[in-house]
Every structure is written in C-alpha cells, then in structure tokens.
Design a protein around this motif. Structure first.
Motif, PDB file in Angstrom:
ATOM      1  N   ASP A   1      65.571  16.762  31.133  1.00 16.18           N
ATOM      2  CA  ASP A   1      66.450  15.596  31.603  1.00 16.18           C
ATOM      3  C   ASP A   1      67.083  15.039  29.880  1.00 16.18           C
ATOM      4  O   ASP A   1      66.335  15.541  29.066  1.00 16.18           O
ATOM      5  CB  ASP A   1      65.399  13.973  32.036  1.00 16.18           C
ATOM      6  CG  ASP A   1      65.882  13.858  33.432  1.00 16.18           C
ATOM      7  OD1 ASP A   1      66.588  14.503  34.107  1.00 16.18           O
ATOM      8  OD2 ASP A   1      64.689  13.875  34.129  1.00 16.18           O
ATOM      9  N   THR A   2      68.309  13.470  30.369  1.00 13.02           N
ATOM     10  CA  THR A   2      69.111  13.747  28.937  1.00 13.02           C
ATOM     11  C   THR A   2      69.497  14.162  27.569  1.00 13.02           C
ATOM     12  O   THR A   2      70.320  13.906  26.645  1.00 13.02           O
ATOM     13  CB  THR A   2      68.115  12.078  28.135  1.00 13.02           C
ATOM     14  OG1 THR A   2      66.759  13.043  27.026  1.00 13.02           O
ATOM     15  CG2 THR A   2      67.240  12.247  29.213  1.00 13.02           C
TER      16      THR A   2
ATOM     17  N   GLN B   1      64.142  13.244  23.241  1.00 14.37           N
ATOM     18  CA  GLN B   1      64.301  12.780  24.613  1.00 14.37           C
ATOM     19  C   GLN B   1      64.021  11.685  24.819  1.00 14.37           C
ATOM     20  O   GLN B   1      64.368  11.092  25.228  1.00 14.37           O
ATOM     21  CB  GLN B   1      63.594  14.026  25.437  1.00 14.37           C
ATOM     22  CG  GLN B   1      64.117  13.578  26.462  1.00 14.37           C
ATOM     23  CD  GLN B   1      62.760  14.206  28.149  1.00 14.37           C
ATOM     24  OE1 GLN B   1      61.365  14.481  27.690  1.00 14.37           O
ATOM     25  NE2 GLN B   1      63.468  14.517  28.954  1.00 14.37           N
TER      26      GLN B   1
ATOM     27  N   LEU C   1      65.581   8.789  25.697  1.00 10.75           N
ATOM     28  CA  LEU C   1      64.295   7.827  26.884  1.00 10.75           C
ATOM     29  C   LEU C   1      65.120   5.888  26.194  1.00 10.75           C
ATOM     30  O   LEU C   1      65.449   5.446  26.758  1.00 10.75           O
ATOM     31  CB  LEU C   1      64.005   8.309  27.760  1.00 10.75           C
ATOM     32  CG  LEU C   1      64.207   9.079  28.712  1.00 10.75           C
ATOM     33  CD1 LEU C   1      62.513  10.002  28.652  1.00 10.75           C
ATOM     34  CD2 LEU C   1      64.757   9.178  29.525  1.00 10.75           C
TER      35      LEU C   1
ATOM     36  N   ARG D   1      68.256   4.134  26.617  1.00  7.24           N
ATOM     37  CA  ARG D   1      68.490   3.804  28.232  1.00  7.24           C
ATOM     38  C   ARG D   1      67.547   2.560  28.138  1.00  7.24           C
ATOM     39  O   ARG D   1      68.320   1.952  29.157  1.00  7.24           O
ATOM     40  CB  ARG D   1      67.805   5.165  29.144  1.00  7.24           C
ATOM     41  CG  ARG D   1      68.917   6.221  28.693  1.00  7.24           C
ATOM     42  CD  ARG D   1      68.710   7.185  29.694  1.00  7.24           C
ATOM     43  NE  ARG D   1      69.238   8.504  29.538  1.00  7.24           N
ATOM     44  CZ  ARG D   1      69.804   9.394  30.487  1.00  7.24           C
ATOM     45  NH1 ARG D   1      69.239   9.710  31.029  1.00  7.24           N
ATOM     46  NH2 ARG D   1      70.562  10.383  30.218  1.00  7.24           N
TER      47      ARG D   1
ATOM     48  N   LYS E   1      70.282   4.207  33.470  1.00  7.97           N
ATOM     49  CA  LYS E   1      70.353   5.557  33.686  1.00  7.97           C
ATOM     50  C   LYS E   1      69.361   6.171  33.634  1.00  7.97           C
ATOM     51  O   LYS E   1      68.911   7.433  34.277  1.00  7.97           O
ATOM     52  CB  LYS E   1      71.086   6.260  32.573  1.00  7.97           C
ATOM     53  CG  LYS E   1      72.658   6.270  32.492  1.00  7.97           C
ATOM     54  CD  LYS E   1      73.625   6.427  31.503  1.00  7.97           C
ATOM     55  CE  LYS E   1      74.637   6.892  31.312  1.00  7.97           C
ATOM     56  NZ  LYS E   1      75.249   7.547  30.580  1.00  7.97           N
ATOM     57  N   TYR E   2      67.973   5.092  33.725  1.00  2.46           N
ATOM     58  CA  TYR E   2      67.029   5.470  33.244  1.00  2.46           C
ATOM     59  C   TYR E   2      66.340   5.755  34.437  1.00  2.46           C
ATOM     60  O   TYR E   2      66.570   4.771  35.193  1.00  2.46           O
ATOM     61  CB  TYR E   2      65.799   4.321  32.309  1.00  2.46           C
ATOM     62  CG  TYR E   2      64.578   4.340  32.746  1.00  2.46           C
ATOM     63  CD1 TYR E   2      64.653   5.000  31.046  1.00  2.46           C
ATOM     64  CD2 TYR E   2      63.520   4.258  33.196  1.00  2.46           C
ATOM     65  CE1 TYR E   2      63.019   5.924  31.069  1.00  2.46           C
ATOM     66  CE2 TYR E   2      62.566   4.506  32.896  1.00  2.46           C
ATOM     67  CZ  TYR E   2      61.874   5.150  31.860  1.00  2.46           C
ATOM     68  OH  TYR E   2      60.316   5.265  31.301  1.00  2.46           O
ATOM     69  N   ASN E   3      65.490   6.418  34.661  1.00  2.57           N
ATOM     70  CA  ASN E   3      64.362   6.142  35.955  1.00  2.57           C
ATOM     71  C   ASN E   3      62.763   6.915  35.605  1.00  2.57           C
ATOM     72  O   ASN E   3      62.359   7.452  34.878  1.00  2.57           O
ATOM     73  CB  ASN E   3      64.756   7.475  36.895  1.00  2.57           C
ATOM     74  CG  ASN E   3      64.135   7.769  38.018  1.00  2.57           C
ATOM     75  OD1 ASN E   3      62.688   7.207  38.344  1.00  2.57           O
ATOM     76  ND2 ASN E   3      64.935   8.232  38.851  1.00  2.57           N
TER      77      ASN E   3
ATOM     78  N   ASP F   1      61.451  10.135  34.481  1.00  6.49           N
ATOM     79  CA  ASP F   1      61.933  10.766  33.712  1.00  6.49           C
ATOM     80  C   ASP F   1      60.777  10.757  32.371  1.00  6.49           C
ATOM     81  O   ASP F   1      60.353  12.134  31.857  1.00  6.49           O
ATOM     82  CB  ASP F   1      63.296  10.130  32.912  1.00  6.49           C
ATOM     83  CG  ASP F   1      63.546  10.059  33.499  1.00  6.49           C
ATOM     84  OD1 ASP F   1      64.022  10.622  35.182  1.00  6.49           O
ATOM     85  OD2 ASP F   1      64.713   9.365  33.217  1.00  6.49           O
TER      86      ASP F   1
ATOM     87  N   GLU G   1      58.278  13.592  34.401  1.00  5.07           N
ATOM     88  CA  GLU G   1      58.551  15.378  34.323  1.00  5.07           C
ATOM     89  C   GLU G   1      58.025  15.797  33.005  1.00  5.07           C
ATOM     90  O   GLU G   1      57.487  16.679  32.370  1.00  5.07           O
ATOM     91  CB  GLU G   1      59.964  14.905  34.379  1.00  5.07           C
ATOM     92  CG  GLU G   1      60.356  14.927  36.315  1.00  5.07           C
ATOM     93  CD  GLU G   1      59.767  16.132  36.649  1.00  5.07           C
ATOM     94  OE1 GLU G   1      60.676  17.306  36.498  1.00  5.07           O
ATOM     95  OE2 GLU G   1      58.953  15.501  37.634  1.00  5.07           O
ATOM     96  N   ARG G   2      58.710  14.393  31.928  1.00 13.65           N
ATOM     97  CA  ARG G   2      58.573  14.599  30.280  1.00 13.65           C
ATOM     98  C   ARG G   2      57.052  14.847  30.062  1.00 13.65           C
ATOM     99  O   ARG G   2      56.540  15.987  28.841  1.00 13.65           O
ATOM    100  CB  ARG G   2      58.713  13.776  29.804  1.00 13.65           C
ATOM    101  CG  ARG G   2      58.946  13.053  28.278  1.00 13.65           C
ATOM    102  CD  ARG G   2      58.368  12.302  27.703  1.00 13.65           C
ATOM    103  NE  ARG G   2      58.501  11.650  26.437  1.00 13.65           N
ATOM    104  CZ  ARG G   2      59.122  12.515  24.921  1.00 13.65           C
ATOM    105  NH1 ARG G   2      60.213  13.711  25.069  1.00 13.65           N
ATOM    106  NH2 ARG G   2      58.804  12.286  24.106  1.00 13.65           N
TER     107      ARG G   2
ATOM    108  N   TRP H   1      55.657  18.859  30.234  1.00 14.36           N
ATOM    109  CA  TRP H   1      57.657  20.102  29.319  1.00 14.36           C
ATOM    110  C   TRP H   1      56.559  21.436  28.684  1.00 14.36           C
ATOM    111  O   TRP H   1      57.247  22.147  29.391  1.00 14.36           O
ATOM    112  CB  TRP H   1      57.399  19.092  27.831  1.00 14.36           C
ATOM    113  CG  TRP H   1      58.557  19.455  27.056  1.00 14.36           C
ATOM    114  CD1 TRP H   1      58.807  20.816  26.125  1.00 14.36           C
ATOM    115  CD2 TRP H   1      59.626  18.503  26.853  1.00 14.36           C
ATOM    116  NE1 TRP H   1      60.067  20.509  25.699  1.00 14.36           N
ATOM    117  CE2 TRP H   1      60.818  19.399  25.689  1.00 14.36           C
ATOM    118  CE3 TRP H   1      60.390  17.394  27.563  1.00 14.36           C
ATOM    119  CZ2 TRP H   1      61.488  19.404  25.638  1.00 14.36           C
ATOM    120  CZ3 TRP H   1      61.490  17.666  27.141  1.00 14.36           C
ATOM    121  CH2 TRP H   1      62.407  17.825  26.335  1.00 14.36           C
TER     122      TRP H   1
END
Lengths: 274, 274
Positions: B69-70, B178, B182, B185, B194-196, B199, B202-203, B206
């Motif tokens: 992401d990003t 990233q 983030l 955002r 755009k931010y969830n 995210d 998931e980060r 990594w």
C-alpha cells in the motif's frame, strides 16, 4: 457574443455555423490557453467525484458524443478526457451491433456500459445511432424509429434520476471541412489507416443525416438531458467547449472530500506505534 | 551506475534499496524532464500499435503492477499511463475476489481482463495477490500456493505467445516511506478518504509480505515474462523507470503505420467528386 445554448424549442440545426465559436471571443491561441487551465480543474473535480463515490456517493458523469465522420470525437477523448486520471474514466465505442446485441432491444447494450459512481463515462457513438444511421439507411421501419425517440427520453430520465449528469454533444462540422480532413487521411501515409472507402458513401447522404440529427436533437433534448451542438470546424474550439460542458456538470455536482469514517487521532497513534 | 535489471537467479529482494535510482544518474529535476519527453514517445508508439491492430496485428502490452500500500500504483497509472490516449488503454483494478470469481480458478478473472490487440492493458494488482496475500494470510493451503507458481508461469507463457508483451513491475518502498505516506493521509483532510485502518494491520506483516514477494518474484520471473523491481521511495524515479520499461516493450514491437488496403488514387478521385 452568442453563448453555447442547449437545444430548445425552435432549434434549427441548419442555422448553426460549424466554424463559429459561441461563448469564446478569442482565437486559437487564447483557446488553447483556456483549455490547458480547464484540464487541471477537470482532473481535480473528477478525483473529488471518485472520492465521494468511495464514501457512498452515487453521482457520475456521462459524456455522449455523436458526430459525422472526422468531426473529432477521437480528439475530444484524447485531449479533453485525457486530462483526467485514467482510473476515473470508462470509455466505450459503440460499433455496428453484434448478433448478440441485435437479439436485445436497442438500449440493452447501452445500459451495460453506463459508468459507475465516481467516474466519467464516455460514449463514442451511442443509442442515437439507432435513430440516425438506422433512419437514414432505413434499417428498421419508420414506426420503430418513431417509437425510439420516446424510449430514449424515458431511458435517459431514468439514467439521470440514478445520479448521472448526462452531457450530450453533437460535434458539428461542415461538409467542406470533412472533405479536407478526409483528403488529409488520403494524403498522409501515417493517416491512411484512418480512412475507410465507406466514409465517402456516408458523405453522399449528408442532407439525410442532417435531417435525422435535426429530428433526434429536437425530440430528445430535455431539461434534465439537454443536447448541445458544438461547432467543430475549429478543433481547438470544440475541445474547449466540450471541456466547459463537463466542467459545468461537475461544478454543479460540487463533489467534496469525504470526512474520515474512522477516528483520525486513534489511527495516528496506531501508526506511530509501528 | 547500476541498471534496472530483471529478476534473475540469485535475486535477493532485501538487497534492493528502495531509495536508489538504478539506470538514472540525475536528480528529481532531470528525472521529470526525461519523463515528460518519454510521454510523447509512449503516446506515439501506442497510436502506432493501435493502427497496427486495425490492420490485423495482434501485438499488445500488459503492465502488471504489484506493491505494498502507498507505493504509488495510482500515481503510475495517472502519470505514466495518463500520457497515452484513453482509447488505447484498458485498465482493471483487482479487488478481493467476488463470490462468482471465487467459484472459478484464480486465473479465470484475470483472463477476462486481458487487453485487446493494439492496446496497453494495466493490471492494478493481479493474479499475484493469490500467492502474496493468500500466502501471508494463509487463505489457502500451502500446497495450493505451491501449485500456483507453476500455473502462473504456464499462464503467462500462453499470454506472451498470444502477442502480449508482459511488463511485470513490483514497486518497492521502504517501511519508513510507507509510514510517512500513511501519516500524510491522516494529516490531510483531502487525503483522509485514502486511508484505511486495515493498512496498519497489513503493515504489521511487512516481513511476511517481503518473504512472499521474494518467493513469487524468483519463482515466476522468466525470460519471456521477467519481473522488474522498481525502487519507489522516490516517486519521480519510479514513474520514469516504469515509463522506460513500457517504452522498451513498445520499441521492441516497433509498430508501423499500416499500408492502405484500398486504392489511394481512386479514393482521392472519388472524394474530389463529392
């Protein structure tokens, strides 16, 4: 200076000068400058529209292009729509209907390509072919053509009610300008592939096409889905004018950046801890 | 200066510096200048490719983008692909599979979106999700993941044999970059949408994602469908690098304007008579 007005009662296509530039007082140089400025605004408004759709918004825009060959539909797509993020555009070029498409009513294939919320759809030709070439070439009985005008008005009312701003544009060129553009396609080897001998056959039916356009435009221009006839002998003008119509539609929607649906402070803390 | 090389034997993802600029010795200003120049060539080559397809040519290009992401997939589409005529682009963003898609094998939905001759297709995510998130999140048994690498290689061989130049790109950012993106955002109200919150989840995975990428890249990079890992901490560099990969693919195809399939002199005479 005349403004570019929607097709209304008493409209007469033959009175529109294809080389005129209604609503713009400058020349080519000023037109291109105004156009470049408009592209940035269009891209920004489309991104806002897309963001709005992510937050549940249903608004979208559909640009519908009709024109005689060489009038510049492709250039509109490349230059006007090309300023927008490709992720926000859905484009469909309608060709002669396939066997499957012919097995359905004429609006079936059009419905399948309506744009999703947040995007700008572009129809390169459309359901209007079914009252233009279909009328000129007598592909269906006159009574069927007659019915279609009303079906189109009903269909478009439904589309608009669903959240779509419908921008209907006829690019209007003169027969002389078309002749010059076809000649260029024959003169230049890198343009030969764009020429089709059938173009000259269609050209011979110019008056019949203009009559079909006159009827279609006046029968289907409504308050919620008006037609605009854009003089197109000057490419720079047509591009600017179509861009202005799209900008007006988007400004009217006035899409806003959606508010966060999460706790911003809490997320900042979570992110900082990673 | 190191060149941007395809993933080959002995490739080690952890040795790629996301802030490096392989193949480009200048800075941001020179990078943007080189990029603007490349856009015009890309647009020209795509138009030739489209013309070639009208004359029966089957060549096409597929840009496949994978990234954390990003990392800038959206920016690549907007800036690199945005230079090309929208009529020559077909774009598809693959999301979590729908119920219908899940009822088929994992390549089914991908086949449905392969680009037509003459166009540049773009996959924003792809069948690689099925060996990336599917591996990290253990969405299917390990044996299934294992089978998929070979299925992907076979599938891509078939795609390339059909006339498609396949450009596979992993945009490679650092965890720190990233984090900064983030944070932006979260800081900017116009970017909040755009931010969830997912995210950040998931980060946290990594290292597992990098391991999944390492395996996927080395198992599926082939002579005919190589992977390129593009360092993406510098947006200007990533855009230039992806543009160069597309340009190389198109220059290799070397599409030519098709010769006329009609008698040019005869058509000139017919047109003149109208």
């Amino acid at each position: 200076m005349t403004m570019l007005s929607p097709v209304g009662s008493g409209f007469d296509l033959s009175s529109v000068d294809p080389s005129s530039t209604p609503g713009f007082s400058g020349g080519k140089k000023q037109g291109k400058k105004a156009f470049d400025k408009g592209g940035a605004e269009l891209a920004d408004l489309q991104e806002r529209l897309f963001a709005d759709s992510r937050a549940g918004g249903t608004r979208r825009v559909l640009l519908l292009l009709q024109a005689m060959d060489t009038a510049g539909k492709g250039g509109i797509v490349r230059h006007v729509v090309g300023a927008v993020d490709p992720q926000g555009v859905s484009l469909h070029a309608f060709k002669a209907p396939t066997d499957e498409e012919k097995a359905h009513d004429f609006l079936w294939r059009v419905r399948a390509h309506l744009p999703a919320p947040g995007s700008i759809g572009v129809f390169d030709r459309s359901h209007y072919e079914d009252v233009l070439i279909a009328r000129v070439r007598q592909l269906v009985p006159p009574a069927t053509i007659e019915e279609r005008y009303g079906q189109i008005v009903d269909f478009e009312r439904e589309v608009v009610a669903g959240g779509t701003a419908l921008v209907k544009v006829m690019l209007h060129i003169s027969p002389d300008e078309q002749k010059a553009r076809l000649a260029e396609r024959l003169d230049r080897p890198d343009k030969n592939w764009k020429y089709n001998p059938g173009d000259v056959d269609e050209r011979a039916l110019w008056p019949q096409y203009m009559e079909a356009y006159q009827v279609a435009l006046t029968r289907t221009s409504t308050d919620s889905a008006p037609w605009h006839v854009v003089p197109a002998d000057k490419k720079w003008y047509a591009r600017w004018a179509v861009q202005q119509l799209l900008l007006a539609a988007l400004r009217d929607i006035d899409p806003q950046w959606p508010a966060a649906t999460y706790d911003v402070a809490a997320e900042k803390a979570r992110l900082a801890a990673t």
